[in-house]
Design a protein around this motif. Structure first.
Motif, PDB file in Angstrom:
ATOM      1  N   SER A  84       0.852  -1.184   0.000  1.00 25.83           N
ATOM      2  CA  SER A  84       0.000   0.000   0.000  1.00 25.83           C
ATOM      3  C   SER A  84       0.891   1.237   0.000  1.00 25.83           C
ATOM      4  O   SER A  84       2.032   1.213   0.460  1.00 25.83           O
ATOM      5  CB  SER A  84      -0.912   0.016   1.235  1.00 25.83           C
ATOM      6  OG  SER A  84      -0.127   0.009   2.415  1.00 25.83           O
ATOM      7  N   VAL A  85       0.375   2.319  -0.543  1.00 24.09           N
ATOM      8  CA  VAL A  85       1.137   3.560  -0.588  1.00 24.09           C
ATOM      9  C   VAL A  85       1.143   4.183   0.806  1.00 24.09           C
ATOM     10  O   VAL A  85       0.092   4.405   1.399  1.00 24.09           O
ATOM     11  CB  VAL A  85       0.523   4.549  -1.594  1.00 24.09           C
ATOM     12  CG1 VAL A  85       1.401   5.781  -1.719  1.00 24.09           C
ATOM     13  CG2 VAL A  85       0.326   3.894  -2.936  1.00 24.09           C
ATOM     14  N   GLY A  86       2.317   4.468   1.315  1.00 26.53           N
ATOM     15  CA  GLY A  86       2.404   5.148   2.612  1.00 26.53           C
ATOM     16  C   GLY A  86       2.323   6.641   2.403  1.00 26.53           C
ATOM     17  O   GLY A  86       3.340   7.320   2.284  1.00 26.53           O
ATOM     18  N   TRP A  87       1.101   7.158   2.316  1.00 25.62           N
ATOM     19  CA  TRP A  87       0.918   8.564   1.982  1.00 25.62           C
ATOM     20  C   TRP A  87       1.605   9.491   2.986  1.00 25.62           C
ATOM     21  O   TRP A  87       2.024  10.586   2.642  1.00 25.62           O
ATOM     22  CB  TRP A  87      -0.572   8.904   1.921  1.00 25.62           C
ATOM     23  CG  TRP A  87      -1.324   8.303   0.777  1.00 25.62           C
ATOM     24  CD1 TRP A  87      -2.461   7.556   0.865  1.00 25.62           C
ATOM     25  CD2 TRP A  87      -1.039   8.402  -0.624  1.00 25.62           C
ATOM     26  NE1 TRP A  87      -2.885   7.172  -0.390  1.00 25.62           N
ATOM     27  CE2 TRP A  87      -2.035   7.687  -1.325  1.00 25.62           C
ATOM     28  CE3 TRP A  87      -0.027   9.018  -1.347  1.00 25.62           C
ATOM     29  CZ2 TRP A  87      -2.048   7.575  -2.709  1.00 25.62           C
ATOM     30  CZ3 TRP A  87      -0.040   8.906  -2.731  1.00 25.62           C
ATOM     31  CH2 TRP A  87      -1.043   8.195  -3.403  1.00 25.62           C
ATOM     32  N   GLY A  88       1.721   9.052   4.235  1.00 21.20           N
ATOM     33  CA  GLY A  88       2.353   9.908   5.237  1.00 21.20           C
ATOM     34  C   GLY A  88       3.860   9.933   5.116  1.00 21.20           C
ATOM     35  O   GLY A  88       4.519  10.799   5.693  1.00 21.20           O
ATOM     36  N   ASP A  89       4.415   8.979   4.374  1.00 21.32           N
ATOM     37  CA  ASP A  89       5.868   8.903   4.195  1.00 21.32           C
ATOM     38  C   ASP A  89       6.284   9.710   2.959  1.00 21.32           C
ATOM     39  O   ASP A  89       5.453  10.114   2.147  1.00 21.32           O
ATOM     40  CB  ASP A  89       6.301   7.447   3.998  1.00 21.32           C
ATOM     41  CG  ASP A  89       5.831   6.558   5.148  1.00 21.32           C
ATOM     42  OD1 ASP A  89       5.821   7.052   6.294  1.00 21.32           O
ATOM     43  OD2 ASP A  89       5.473   5.385   4.875  1.00 21.32           O
ATOM     44  N   SER A  90       7.571   9.915   2.832  1.00 19.44           N
ATOM     45  CA  SER A  90       8.094  10.530   1.604  1.00 19.44           C
ATOM     46  C   SER A  90       7.974   9.523   0.472  1.00 19.44           C
ATOM     47  O   SER A  90       8.389   8.374   0.614  1.00 19.44           O
ATOM     48  CB  SER A  90       9.563  10.929   1.795  1.00 19.44           C
ATOM     49  OG  SER A  90       9.665  12.000   2.705  1.00 19.44           O
ATOM     50  N   ILE A  91       7.398   9.946  -0.612  1.00 17.90           N
ATOM     51  CA  ILE A  91       7.237   9.070  -1.771  1.00 17.90           C
ATOM     52  C   ILE A  91       7.850   9.753  -2.988  1.00 17.90           C
ATOM     53  O   ILE A  91       8.017  10.978  -3.001  1.00 17.90           O
ATOM     54  CB  ILE A  91       5.748   8.755  -2.039  1.00 17.90           C
ATOM     55  CG1 ILE A  91       4.939  10.045  -2.192  1.00 17.90           C
ATOM     56  CG2 ILE A  91       5.170   7.866  -0.946  1.00 17.90           C
ATOM     57  CD1 ILE A  91       3.495   9.825  -2.530  1.00 17.90           C
ATOM     58  N   PRO A  92       8.224   8.985  -4.014  1.00 16.99           N
ATOM     59  CA  PRO A  92       8.843   9.602  -5.200  1.00 16.99           C
ATOM     60  C   PRO A  92       7.957  10.685  -5.813  1.00 16.99           C
ATOM     61  O   PRO A  92       6.726  10.550  -5.857  1.00 16.99           O
ATOM     62  CB  PRO A  92       9.013   8.419  -6.161  1.00 16.99           C
ATOM     63  CG  PRO A  92       9.063   7.217  -5.282  1.00 16.99           C
ATOM     64  CD  PRO A  92       8.143   7.519  -4.136  1.00 16.99           C
ATOM     65  N   ARG A 137      13.682  14.907  -4.707  1.00 22.36           N
ATOM     66  CA  ARG A 137      12.763  14.358  -5.708  1.00 22.36           C
ATOM     67  C   ARG A 137      11.682  13.507  -5.055  1.00 22.36           C
ATOM     68  O   ARG A 137      11.306  12.445  -5.543  1.00 22.36           O
ATOM     69  CB  ARG A 137      13.515  13.518  -6.753  1.00 22.36           C
ATOM     70  CG  ARG A 137      14.602  14.251  -7.505  1.00 22.36           C
ATOM     71  CD  ARG A 137      14.047  15.249  -8.476  1.00 22.36           C
ATOM     72  NE  ARG A 137      13.213  14.633  -9.494  1.00 22.36           N
ATOM     73  CZ  ARG A 137      12.412  15.318 -10.311  1.00 22.36           C
ATOM     74  NH1 ARG A 137      12.312  16.628 -10.202  1.00 22.36           N
ATOM     75  NH2 ARG A 137      11.686  14.691 -11.209  1.00 22.36           N
ATOM     76  N   THR A 138      11.173  13.996  -3.896  1.00 18.90           N
ATOM     77  CA  THR A 138      10.105  13.294  -3.184  1.00 18.90           C
ATOM     78  C   THR A 138       8.975  14.266  -2.865  1.00 18.90           C
ATOM     79  O   THR A 138       9.106  15.487  -3.032  1.00 18.90           O
ATOM     80  CB  THR A 138      10.611  12.679  -1.863  1.00 18.90           C
ATOM     81  OG1 THR A 138      11.094  13.724  -1.013  1.00 18.90           O
ATOM     82  CG2 THR A 138      11.709  11.660  -2.120  1.00 18.90           C
ATOM     83  N   CYS A 139       7.863  13.707  -2.391  1.00 22.79           N
ATOM     84  CA  CYS A 139       6.753  14.528  -1.929  1.00 22.79           C
ATOM     85  C   CYS A 139       6.027  13.785  -0.811  1.00 22.79           C
ATOM     86  O   CYS A 139       6.181  12.573  -0.652  1.00 22.79           O
ATOM     87  CB  CYS A 139       5.783  14.866  -3.064  1.00 22.79           C
ATOM     88  SG  CYS A 139       5.022  13.421  -3.857  1.00 22.79           S
ATOM     89  N   THR A 140       5.246  14.503  -0.030  1.00 21.63           N
ATOM     90  CA  THR A 140       4.450  13.896   1.050  1.00 21.63           C
ATOM     91  C   THR A 140       3.042  14.453   0.983  1.00 21.63           C
ATOM     92  O   THR A 140       2.826  15.607   0.595  1.00 21.63           O
ATOM     93  CB  THR A 140       5.048  14.196   2.436  1.00 21.63           C
ATOM     94  OG1 THR A 140       5.258  15.606   2.567  1.00 21.63           O
ATOM     95  CG2 THR A 140       6.359  13.457   2.638  1.00 21.63           C
ATOM     96  N   LEU A 141       2.099  13.615   1.352  1.00 22.32           N
ATOM     97  CA  LEU A 141       0.691  14.014   1.373  1.00 22.32           C
ATOM     98  C   LEU A 141       0.288  14.352   2.798  1.00 22.32           C
ATOM     99  O   LEU A 141       0.475  13.551   3.725  1.00 22.32           O
ATOM    100  CB  LEU A 141      -0.191  12.869   0.857  1.00 22.32           C
ATOM    101  CG  LEU A 141      -1.705  13.072   0.961  1.00 22.32           C
ATOM    102  CD1 LEU A 141      -2.163  14.206   0.053  1.00 22.32           C
ATOM    103  CD2 LEU A 141      -2.448  11.789   0.607  1.00 22.32           C
ATOM    104  N   ASN A 142      -0.252  15.536   2.977  1.00 19.32           N
ATOM    105  CA  ASN A 142      -0.762  15.938   4.290  1.00 19.32           C
ATOM    106  C   ASN A 142      -2.167  15.365   4.449  1.00 19.32           C
ATOM    107  O   ASN A 142      -3.167  16.070   4.333  1.00 19.32           O
ATOM    108  CB  ASN A 142      -0.764  17.460   4.411  1.00 19.32           C
ATOM    109  CG  ASN A 142      -1.158  17.925   5.804  1.00 19.32           C
ATOM    110  OD1 ASN A 142      -1.344  17.102   6.716  1.00 19.32           O
ATOM    111  ND2 ASN A 142      -1.291  19.218   5.974  1.00 19.32           N
ATOM    112  N   GLU A 143      -2.226  14.064   4.715  1.00 17.52           N
ATOM    113  CA  GLU A 143      -3.505  13.343   4.760  1.00 17.52           C
ATOM    114  C   GLU A 143      -4.414  13.860   5.862  1.00 17.52           C
ATOM    115  O   GLU A 143      -5.638  13.909   5.706  1.00 17.52           O
ATOM    116  CB  GLU A 143      -3.230  11.842   4.960  1.00 17.52           C
ATOM    117  CG  GLU A 143      -4.413  10.956   4.666  1.00 17.52           C
ATOM    118  CD  GLU A 143      -4.036   9.482   4.662  1.00 17.52           C
ATOM    119  OE1 GLU A 143      -4.959   8.664   4.534  1.00 17.52           O
ATOM    120  OE2 GLU A 143      -2.840   9.151   4.759  1.00 17.52           O
ATOM    121  N   ALA A 144      -3.831  14.285   6.967  1.00  8.81           N
ATOM    122  CA  ALA A 144      -4.632  14.753   8.106  1.00  8.81           C
ATOM    123  C   ALA A 144      -5.413  16.017   7.776  1.00  8.81           C
ATOM    124  O   ALA A 144      -6.465  16.285   8.367  1.00  8.81           O
ATOM    125  CB  ALA A 144      -3.719  14.994   9.301  1.00  8.81           C
TER     126      ALA A 144
END
Length: 315
Positions: A84-92, A137-144
């Protein structure tokens, strides 16, 4: 349009309508009318292929190849092992671009039923929700900070792969004729349509052996081939296979075999047996035991002779 340019364009049209032409006349029109193509994006892209023969990093074909490349890369990285995508983590960083491409592949009905918002609103949500770090070269989603509905919409975009031709032969001809009309050039659509197969062949020749730059350092290449990616034409059926522009790219995988992607970005609707010389079909044995063989399409330099694709002499 400059008078001199218009005269040259009209000469090319007259030659096409006489039936005595090859790809050079179509290239001439694309070049001479490139600056006068207005909002006709398909024509402009075709003209750009002639004007800029280096590696392409923009345009309709590049966007289509880039989109499919990122789709396969995402599904390889996050779906192949049921990760699963860890949206809270740094992702490419490519994931953000992938999601935005996915929005463009959704119908208005899908967006309404699955995402509960329009395409423009969902694109704005993605832009605002993902914080980019260009250096890593990463991004993070502020899911909260997102509503449950917006998180659901973003997750929905990760559930499908959709690919289709960039545009059709009819789309190209329609754009081609529209630019001629807009520039007050004399032509008969009825006469031009008598030679539309050769006009389309001249157009797709521009794509053959073209290279593209994709996201994340990826590259792709286009070539003319069969509009059937089952692995080549069968002797008894090759006259039913259509000619297409095929996009190809290799997706590397750490510690795993690379994935080779191929798909048809443009279908000419022309039968290979009608528009290709027999020398373009290369026989390859499949099984020595059964003497089974198939025909692979030649991928070297091509040109058009009397309305038929041929190998370039010496290759």
């Amino acid at each position: 349009m400059k008078v001199v340019e218009k005269i040259k364009a009209q000469k090319a049209i007259d030659k096409i309508q006489s039936g005595c032409f090859d790809e050079s006349e179509v290239e001439t029109l694309l070049l001479k009318l490139r600056a006068y193509s207005g909002s006709h994006k398909i024509f402009r892209e075709s003209a750009d292929f002639v004007a800029h023969n280096d590696i392409r990093d923009r345009g309709l074909a590049q966007e289509s190849l880039d989109s499919f490349y990122l789709s396969l890369r995402f599904f390889r990285d996050y779906k192949s092992d049921d990760k699963s995508v860890g949206w809270g983590d740094s992702i490419p960083l490519y994931v953000k671009k992938f999601l935005k491409y996915q929005v463009g592949k959704c119908s208005g009905e899908d967006l309404k039923s699955e995402c509960k918002m329009s395409a423009s609103k969902l694109l704005a949500v993605i832009d605002k929700a993902f914080k980019e770090d260009p250096k890593s070269r990463t991004c993070t989603l502020n899911e909260a900070a997102l509503s449950v509905a917006k998180v659901h919409a973003i997750n929905y975009l990760t559930t499908f792969i959709k690919v289709e031709p960039v545009f059709s032969a009819e789309d190209f001809l329609s754009s081609f004729y529209a630019v001629l009309r807009d520039n007050d050039l004399r032509f008969s659509e009825q006469i031009m349509n008598q030679y539309k197969d050769r006009i389309i062949l001249s157009f797709v020749l521009l794509f053959h052996d073209a290279e593209f730059k994709l996201a994340g350092g990826g590259t792709a290449k286009c070539f003319l081939g069969e509009n059937s990616l089952e692995g080549g034409g069968v002797y008894t059926d090759h006259d039913l296979i259509e000619l297409g522009v095929v996009g190809e790219s290799e997706i590397p995988a750490e510690g795993l075999p690379s994935i080779m992607m191929q798909y048809v970005i443009f279908n000419t609707k022309l039968k290979i047996s009608d528009v290709c010389h027999n020398s373009l079909f290369v026989r390859r044995a499949v099984s020595e035991a059964t003497n089974e063989a198939r025909l692979d399409f030649y991928r070297g330099p091509l040109h058009m002779v009397d309305g038929v694709l041929n190998r370039v002499v010496g290759h």
